[in-house]
Write a protein that holds these residues in place. Sequence first.
Motif, PDB file in Angstrom:
ATOM      1  N   ILE B 200      60.984  49.322  50.529  1.00  0.00           N
ATOM      2  CA  ILE B 200      62.256  49.511  51.250  1.00  0.00           C
ATOM      3  C   ILE B 200      62.603  48.255  52.056  1.00  0.00           C
ATOM      4  CG2 ILE B 200      63.357  50.818  53.147  1.00  0.00           C
ATOM      5  CD1 ILE B 200      61.734  53.263  52.103  1.00  0.00           C
ATOM      6  N   LEU B 201      61.583  47.708  52.704  1.00  0.00           N
ATOM      7  CA  LEU B 201      61.797  46.508  53.518  1.00  0.00           C
ATOM      8  C   LEU B 201      62.253  45.334  52.649  1.00  0.00           C
ATOM      9  CD1 LEU B 201      58.787  46.757  55.970  1.00  0.00           C
ATOM     10  CD2 LEU B 201      61.209  46.806  56.592  1.00  0.00           C
ATOM     11  N   ALA B 202      61.692  45.237  51.450  1.00  0.00           N
ATOM     12  CA  ALA B 202      62.066  44.153  50.538  1.00  0.00           C
ATOM     13  C   ALA B 202      63.538  44.294  50.138  1.00  0.00           C
ATOM     14  CB  ALA B 202      61.170  44.185  49.297  1.00  0.00           C
ATOM     15  N   GLU B 203      63.956  45.565  49.885  1.00  0.00           N
ATOM     16  CA  GLU B 203      65.363  45.832  49.542  1.00  0.00           C
ATOM     17  C   GLU B 203      66.270  45.411  50.691  1.00  0.00           C
ATOM     18  OE1 GLU B 203      66.994  47.091  46.846  1.00  0.00           O
ATOM     19  OE2 GLU B 203      65.073  46.729  45.825  1.00  0.00           O
ATOM     20  N   VAL B 204      65.882  45.835  51.925  1.00  0.00           N
ATOM     21  CA  VAL B 204      66.679  45.528  53.113  1.00  0.00           C
ATOM     22  C   VAL B 204      66.751  44.015  53.311  1.00  0.00           C
ATOM     23  CG1 VAL B 204      66.777  45.726  55.644  1.00  0.00           C
ATOM     24  CG2 VAL B 204      66.195  47.728  54.240  1.00  0.00           C
ATOM     25  N   GLU B 205      65.611  43.353  53.104  1.00  0.00           N
ATOM     26  CA  GLU B 205      65.521  41.902  53.316  1.00  0.00           C
ATOM     27  C   GLU B 205      66.508  41.159  52.407  1.00  0.00           C
ATOM     28  OE1 GLU B 205      61.498  40.483  52.887  1.00  0.00           O
ATOM     29  OE2 GLU B 205      62.165  38.404  53.040  1.00  0.00           O
ATOM     30  N   ARG B 206      66.628  41.675  51.160  1.00  0.00           N
ATOM     31  CA  ARG B 206      67.521  41.008  50.207  1.00  0.00           C
ATOM     32  C   ARG B 206      69.006  41.116  50.627  1.00  0.00           C
ATOM     33  NH1 ARG B 206      63.747  42.322  46.204  1.00  0.00           N
ATOM     34  NH2 ARG B 206      64.627  44.406  45.895  1.00  0.00           N
ATOM     35  N   ARG B 220      58.938  39.452  58.416  1.00  0.00           N
ATOM     36  CA  ARG B 220      57.628  39.540  59.099  1.00  0.00           C
ATOM     37  C   ARG B 220      57.046  40.953  58.992  1.00  0.00           C
ATOM     38  NH1 ARG B 220      57.696  37.641  65.082  1.00  0.00           N
ATOM     39  NH2 ARG B 220      55.517  38.238  64.939  1.00  0.00           N
ATOM     40  N   VAL B 221      57.969  41.943  59.211  1.00  0.00           N
ATOM     41  CA  VAL B 221      57.495  43.336  59.125  1.00  0.00           C
ATOM     42  C   VAL B 221      57.022  43.636  57.697  1.00  0.00           C
ATOM     43  CG1 VAL B 221      58.153  45.774  59.322  1.00  0.00           C
ATOM     44  CG2 VAL B 221      58.982  44.116  60.994  1.00  0.00           C
ATOM     45  N   ARG B 222      57.770  43.142  56.690  1.00  0.00           N
ATOM     46  CA  ARG B 222      57.386  43.410  55.290  1.00  0.00           C
ATOM     47  C   ARG B 222      56.028  42.769  54.964  1.00  0.00           C
ATOM     48  NH1 ARG B 222      57.357  40.621  50.979  1.00  0.00           N
ATOM     49  NH2 ARG B 222      58.618  38.931  51.825  1.00  0.00           N
ATOM     50  N   ARG B 223      55.849  41.506  55.474  1.00  0.00           N
ATOM     51  CA  ARG B 223      54.562  40.819  55.190  1.00  0.00           C
ATOM     52  C   ARG B 223      53.393  41.589  55.803  1.00  0.00           C
ATOM     53  NH1 ARG B 223      56.042  34.598  56.318  1.00  0.00           N
ATOM     54  NH2 ARG B 223      57.122  34.169  54.361  1.00  0.00           N
ATOM     55  N   PHE B 224      53.661  42.092  57.026  1.00  0.00           N
ATOM     56  CA  PHE B 224      52.596  42.865  57.688  1.00  0.00           C
ATOM     57  C   PHE B 224      52.261  44.114  56.855  1.00  0.00           C
ATOM     58  CE2 PHE B 224      51.787  46.636  60.332  1.00  0.00           C
ATOM     59  CZ  PHE B 224      50.506  46.330  60.769  1.00  0.00           C
ATOM     60  N   ALA B 225      53.341  44.794  56.406  1.00  0.00           N
ATOM     61  CA  ALA B 225      53.131  46.016  55.610  1.00  0.00           C
ATOM     62  C   ALA B 225      52.398  45.683  54.303  1.00  0.00           C
ATOM     63  CB  ALA B 225      54.472  46.676  55.320  1.00  0.00           C
ATOM     64  N   ASP B 230      47.569  45.594  50.872  1.00  0.00           N
ATOM     65  CA  ASP B 230      46.516  44.867  50.124  1.00  0.00           C
ATOM     66  C   ASP B 230      45.117  45.200  50.632  1.00  0.00           C
ATOM     67  OD1 ASP B 230      48.516  43.757  48.700  1.00  0.00           O
ATOM     68  OD2 ASP B 230      48.514  41.812  49.751  1.00  0.00           O
ATOM     69  N   ASN B 231      44.966  45.317  51.929  1.00  0.00           N
ATOM     70  CA  ASN B 231      43.624  45.538  52.473  1.00  0.00           C
ATOM     71  C   ASN B 231      43.204  46.999  52.461  1.00  0.00           C
ATOM     72  OD1 ASN B 231      42.503  42.853  53.468  1.00  0.00           O
ATOM     73  ND2 ASN B 231      44.630  42.825  54.149  1.00  0.00           N
ATOM     74  N   LEU B 232      44.189  47.870  52.689  1.00  0.00           N
ATOM     75  CA  LEU B 232      43.809  49.294  52.661  1.00  0.00           C
ATOM     76  C   LEU B 232      43.446  49.754  51.249  1.00  0.00           C
ATOM     77  CD1 LEU B 232      46.272  50.910  55.214  1.00  0.00           C
ATOM     78  CD2 LEU B 232      43.811  50.675  55.423  1.00  0.00           C
ATOM     79  N   ASP B 233      43.887  48.976  50.244  1.00  0.00           N
ATOM     80  CA  ASP B 233      43.452  49.269  48.870  1.00  0.00           C
ATOM     81  C   ASP B 233      41.927  49.269  48.749  1.00  0.00           C
ATOM     82  OD1 ASP B 233      45.418  49.967  47.290  1.00  0.00           O
ATOM     83  OD2 ASP B 233      45.832  47.983  46.415  1.00  0.00           O
ATOM     84  N   LEU B 234      41.272  48.501  49.616  1.00  0.00           N
ATOM     85  CA  LEU B 234      39.807  48.374  49.569  1.00  0.00           C
ATOM     86  C   LEU B 234      39.114  49.430  50.420  1.00  0.00           C
ATOM     87  CD1 LEU B 234      39.702  44.507  50.079  1.00  0.00           C
ATOM     88  CD2 LEU B 234      39.447  45.712  47.909  1.00  0.00           C
ATOM     89  N   SER B 235      39.908  50.304  51.055  1.00  0.00           N
ATOM     90  CA  SER B 235      39.315  51.199  52.051  1.00  0.00           C
ATOM     91  C   SER B 235      38.275  52.150  51.467  1.00  0.00           C
ATOM     92  CB  SER B 235      40.414  52.005  52.743  1.00  0.00           C
ATOM     93  OG  SER B 235      41.091  52.766  51.761  1.00  0.00           O
ATOM     94  N   ASP B 236      38.497  52.636  50.234  1.00  0.00           N
ATOM     95  CA  ASP B 236      37.524  53.555  49.616  1.00  0.00           C
ATOM     96  C   ASP B 236      36.145  52.910  49.545  1.00  0.00           C
ATOM     97  OD1 ASP B 236      39.277  55.540  49.391  1.00  0.00           O
ATOM     98  OD2 ASP B 236      39.343  55.607  47.181  1.00  0.00           O
ATOM     99  N   ALA B 237      36.154  51.680  49.043  1.00  0.00           N
ATOM    100  CA  ALA B 237      34.864  50.986  48.890  1.00  0.00           C
ATOM    101  C   ALA B 237      34.238  50.728  50.247  1.00  0.00           C
ATOM    102  CB  ALA B 237      35.083  49.668  48.149  1.00  0.00           C
ATOM    103  N   VAL B 238      35.090  50.367  51.236  1.00  0.00           N
ATOM    104  CA  VAL B 238      34.558  50.076  52.573  1.00  0.00           C
ATOM    105  C   VAL B 238      33.960  51.334  53.185  1.00  0.00           C
ATOM    106  CG1 VAL B 238      35.190  49.396  54.924  1.00  0.00           C
ATOM    107  CG2 VAL B 238      36.097  48.130  52.974  1.00  0.00           C
ATOM    108  N   LEU B 239      34.683  52.428  53.095  1.00  0.00           N
ATOM    109  CA  LEU B 239      34.201  53.683  53.680  1.00  0.00           C
ATOM    110  C   LEU B 239      32.924  54.159  52.975  1.00  0.00           C
ATOM    111  CD1 LEU B 239      37.541  55.575  54.307  1.00  0.00           C
ATOM    112  CD2 LEU B 239      35.905  54.787  56.013  1.00  0.00           C
ATOM    113  N   SER B 240      32.905  53.963  51.672  1.00  0.00           N
ATOM    114  CA  SER B 240      31.708  54.359  50.927  1.00  0.00           C
ATOM    115  C   SER B 240      30.509  53.557  51.399  1.00  0.00           C
ATOM    116  CB  SER B 240      31.954  54.147  49.426  1.00  0.00           C
ATOM    117  OG  SER B 240      30.746  54.288  48.745  1.00  0.00           O
ATOM    118  N   THR B 241      30.761  52.275  51.666  1.00  0.00           N
ATOM    119  CA  THR B 241      29.669  51.426  52.151  1.00  0.00           C
ATOM    120  C   THR B 241      29.220  51.872  53.531  1.00  0.00           C
ATOM    121  OG1 THR B 241      30.582  49.597  50.917  1.00  0.00           O
ATOM    122  CG2 THR B 241      29.046  49.029  52.662  1.00  0.00           C
ATOM    123  N   ILE B 242      30.206  52.261  54.376  1.00  0.00           N
ATOM    124  CA  ILE B 242      29.846  52.680  55.736  1.00  0.00           C
ATOM    125  C   ILE B 242      29.025  53.971  55.697  1.00  0.00           C
ATOM    126  CG2 ILE B 242      30.819  53.606  57.880  1.00  0.00           C
ATOM    127  CD1 ILE B 242      33.120  51.568  57.429  1.00  0.00           C
TER     128      ILE B 242
END
Lengths: 253, 458
Positions: B200-206, B220-225, B230-242
């Motif tokens: 949605i942010l990308a659409e608005v930005e355009r 800036r908000v879109r980059r943060f999102a 990108d990082n929360l995609d790894l959360s399963d593996a991280v949580l499994s490791t924890i």
Amino acid sequence: MPPLRMRRAAVGSLPMVSTGLLAADGIVMRFGRRTALRGVSFSAEPGEIVAVIGPNGAGKTTLLSILAGLQTPTEGRVSHGVREVGWVPQQAAVYRKLSVAENLRLFARLERVDDVDATVMRMLAQTGLADRAGDELGALSGGNQQRVNIAIGLLAGPPVLLLDEPSSSLDPRQREVLWAFVSGLARESATTVVFTTHNVGEAERYADRVLVLADGELLFGGTPAELQAAVAGDGADRDFESAFVRFLHERGH
Amino acid sequence: MGPLRFLLVKDLQILRRSPLLLVLLALYAIVIGLPVGYAVSRPPTKPKVAFFNEVPASGNSFSLGGKTLDASKYADRLFDAIDPIRVDSRQAALGKVKDGEAVAALIVPKGVTQALQAAVSLSGSSEKPTLEVYYAADNPLKRNYVEDTINAQVAKANQALGRELTKVAAQYIGVLLKGGGFSLLGQRFDVLGLQRSTAILAEVERTLPARGAKRAEVERVRRFAQLAVDNLDLSDAVLSTISNPIAVDVNTVDGQTSSLDGYAVAAAVTIALMFVGLLVAAGMLALEREEHAFGRLVRGLVGRTALVAEKILLGAIVAAVIAVLLVLLLALFQPVDFGRAPEWLPALVVGALGFGAMGVAIGALTRDVRASSLLAFLLSLPVAALALVPSGSISKTAYDAVQAVGALFPFKPTLQALDAGLNGAGPALGTSLLHLTILIVGYGLLARLGLRRFGART
């Protein structure tokens, strides 16, 4: 030819008689600093029965064990090899769980006799134990065990038989049977028999000759009568045991 | 070979005529060998623990991430390692400990499910669900063992709960990432999700002017999102490791490990070989002197060395026969790989020779059967105990000393050879057989020297 004997043996070493069937020459045996035998020499002829007598610790058993090849003397030599001498230890060296025949058969095989079965049969007949051949040794009387003990010593037909206090554990009747057997052996097979005993009466009765040992020294070699005669004074009137004790006493033992 | 064979036959005849002795010897070896073999190959039995659960059956469930879980399922894990004595009151549980019937009491308090619910629902409660354990004070060793056992099982239960929590956390993160609905405290929420927010942010930005200040803000908000996506995609593996930070990769040094049953067979057979080999070889050599036959034999009929060899062989034959019978007996109850016989039979035979040689050395040092049997018996127990001391149970120096002393006796190499032969475990079979061969020669020489003590008149 009469047996060559050491008569009126002097203290110390005795002359070696080379014609004797069994000869010991200048036997010395030391155990550390203790000397058990001091230059003992004697010989014995075929068919002769020789008794070795003396007080406890005189060296009788040591002498016999050297003659039997069980121990090697510190000095001196013996005329016969181990295989030419039959050895009968004081306590019956037999297996009590085996039968009379099995004991004889085992030792006949170990002695490598030519015909084991014939030898066993002969020894059974000779000891008068043929009817007990299948009995376990442990079930026999002391006298009969001793007869088997002697028979094992005779399996290889040795010209010399050595008996270490053979009658010490036997009652008087069994002793008579034993000595009749040994005397017959000497007489009929011309086997030379040398035995040790504490019973000097037995030595007088059954031995042709006695050797008196005391403190490792051969004090006398001769007939029992000669031993009695050797005692000073009225020795002839004494019985053999008294004469023997007196003899030892006179020589400081 | 002739005299040796005659003596061997004679000794076997004597043994055959002592059937009671032989049967007792075999039974003794088997009766001692079996339980000891199994005892050394088994962990300690489950400790008896009095158990009282104050939570009613209806109050065991708690909610986690929209799922209803049964707390008793986690509590049951404790019973994997303890033998529970279920009682119906706290007093009864403590009474069992005081009476000595139980080594500890485990009490699940009434409020534990609620505390658990509070802990997992992230309500901010600091009160942890707590189990109560009471120990008997009389046996510190047992207390230590029970404490370790309960702690280990509680850790496992915590780990299982942790896995459930991880799953729930992963679900929440998944919703944050991809959007969708979820329930919390009975209410249904619909979440946009970071991925859709980015789009949605990308659409608005355009739609915004290229050099405008608003566009820069939205970018800036879109980059943060996007960074969060990108990082929360790894959360399963991280949580499994924890939830499982440390994994265990089980390996063994020096070959494979046998199963407990396989090791028990090897231990039982070794113990049987030891008792029979030692007692027969020592006793039968001493018997030669007790029967006064020793002097007669060594007077030119049989050499002392041949006599030593014959008794080693005799002890080995009798021990090996009884050990093979024991293997056949054990095979009725558990699998024994007879296809491996070409490996375990040589181990059994060489082990039997090792004990025969040690027995002969004992027999050469004693004058009669009674003394030799007593000495053989007295030596066998510490010899076995030394070989069975596990590493880590004592200090390294003491363990090295125990290893060195144990290596002087045939028990350990026989056990290792049999374990290798029966189960393909432990050090190489060849190494153990070589060790045993050295011991056979050594004990044979010792026996030969020992016989010099005894004159032929003996």
